[in-house]
Design a protein around this motif. Structure first.
Motif: not given
Length: 126
Positions: A29-45
């Motif tokens: 789930v964390a990996t999927a959220r990273l893939a989806v929100h990577r473009r949006q978030g300020a600090d996806p890591y």
């Protein structure tokens, strides 16, 4: 009471499986959220690490419960209880370290931060 020992062992193994499954699903789930929100978030890591940490914390709770069930219900020997104590101590340390990493503060600091000024003044007057 052999049926009780078998039941306790089965429940313990089930909790072990749930704990591992929770950790794996939490990572997915964390990996999927990273893939989806990577473009949006300020600090996806940072969000990714927090999501994985939450999954590990929840999984550790199930693994500790499984150890307790199996040790106390199936083999209540002194050696088993000592091994359980060591396992719980290690996992508690890991859980606390993960929680500090995720939240940036000790677990007991939460209560001090949520205390309202009125309750603090009442405590001083008592």
């Amino acid at each position: 009471m052999p049926w009780f020992n078998e039941l306790a062992e089965t429940v313990g193994l089930t909790f072990d499986g749930i704990g591992v499954l929770v950790i794996v699903l939490g990572t997915l789930v964390a990996t999927a959220r990273l893939a989806v929100h990577r473009r949006q978030g300020a600090d996806p890591y940072r969000q990714f690490r927090q999501d994985i940490g939450r999954g590990i914390l929840l999984g550790l709770e199930f693994l500790v419960a499984a150890d307790i069930i199996r040790t106390v219900a199936v083999t209540p020997t002194l050696e088993g209880v000592l091994v359980l104590g060591l396992i719980v101590l290690i996992r508690t340390f890991l859980s606390t370290a993960l929680q500090v990493e995720l939240e940036g503060r000790w677990p007991w600091q939460r209560a001090a931060e949520t205390t309202s000024p009125s309750s603090e003044s009442q405590a001083r007057c008592s």
